[in-house]
Design an enzyme around this catalytic site. Structure first.
Site, PDB file in Angstrom:
ATOM      1  CD  GLN A  51      -2.588  -0.838   2.093  1.00 15.09           C
ATOM      2  OE1 GLN A  51      -2.908  -1.138   2.904  1.00 15.09           O
ATOM      3  NE2 GLN A  51      -3.969  -0.664   1.931  1.00 15.09           N
ATOM      4  CB  CYS A  99      -9.029  -0.795   2.604  1.00 12.94           C
ATOM      5  SG  CYS A  99      -7.331  -1.367   2.235  1.00 12.94           S
ATOM      6  CG  HIS A 145      -3.616  -5.433   1.699  1.00 11.62           C
ATOM      7  ND1 HIS A 145      -4.193  -4.546  -0.091  1.00 11.62           N
ATOM      8  CD2 HIS A 145      -4.222  -5.028   2.165  1.00 11.62           C
ATOM      9  CE1 HIS A 145      -5.117  -3.225   0.603  1.00 11.62           C
ATOM     10  NE2 HIS A 145      -5.314  -3.481   2.068  1.00 11.62           N
TER      11      HIS A 145
HETATM   12 NI    NI Z   1      -6.676  -2.787   3.544  1.00 17.28          NI
END
Ligand code: NI
Length: 176
Positions: A51, A99, A145
């Site tokens: 991320q 998220c 993820h």
């Molecule tokens: Ni997430």
């Protein structure tokens, strides 16, 4: 240490399988520090390295007592490197998720209710826990993820997916 930009759904790096960590070194410590800073700055419940643009198998998560999520039990601050999940039983339950890579949206996602997870902390010390409920949900979301999966891909009924403000009253609020 720095707050890093969080990638959003659609950016290719979020869709690839991340590589295992091979060295528990200063570079890893610096990555974890940036992940902590970013998670805290955005009030997230968890964050995975992809991320912030780093395709390595590292997640962090923490749920502190928050009156906004009074129904959610606290989850201890955890750094988990090279995690492995083993569901305990077939029991799944649906719960609302958000998220930081899918801002403003929430969806109803099925997850295993109980599981065991193994991995390492940032210093390379082994971690093994058996957890259930929201703790189990957070770990499943974050580890997804690392395999290029975002929670919308897990939603069974896309009627149960939408903007947080539009869903208000229909959903149990959950941290991102
Ligand atoms: Ni997430």
């Amino acid at each position: 240490m720095a707050v890093r930009r969080v990638l959003k759904m659609g950016e290719p790096l979020l869709a690839v399988v991340a590589a295992p960590v091979e060295r528990f070194d200063a570079e890893l410590a610096s990555l974890v520090a940036d992940m902590n800073d970013t998670m805290q700055a955005l009030s997230g419940a968890g964050l995975a390295a992809p991320q912030i643009g780093v395709s390595l198998r590292v997640v962090v998560f923490e749920v502190t007592v928050n009156p906004r999520y009074a129904h959610v039990s606290p989850v201890p601050y955890t750094v988990l490197v090279n995690p492995e999940l083993t569901p305990l039983g077939d029991d799944q339950e649906e719960g609302w998720e958000g998220c930081l890579s899918v801002p403003g949206l929430r969806g109803l996602v099925p997850r295993f209710r109980r599981l065991r997870y193994r991995g390492f902390d940032a210093q390379g010390q082994p971690i093994e826990r058996t957890v259930e409920g929201f703790h189990a949900r957070v770990v499943q979301h974050e580890v997804d993820h690392l395999d290029g999966i975002l929670y919308p891909q897990r939603i069974r009924d896309l009627h149960q997916f939408g903007f947080e403000e539009a869903l208000a009253g229909r959903m149990t609020p959950m941290p991102d």
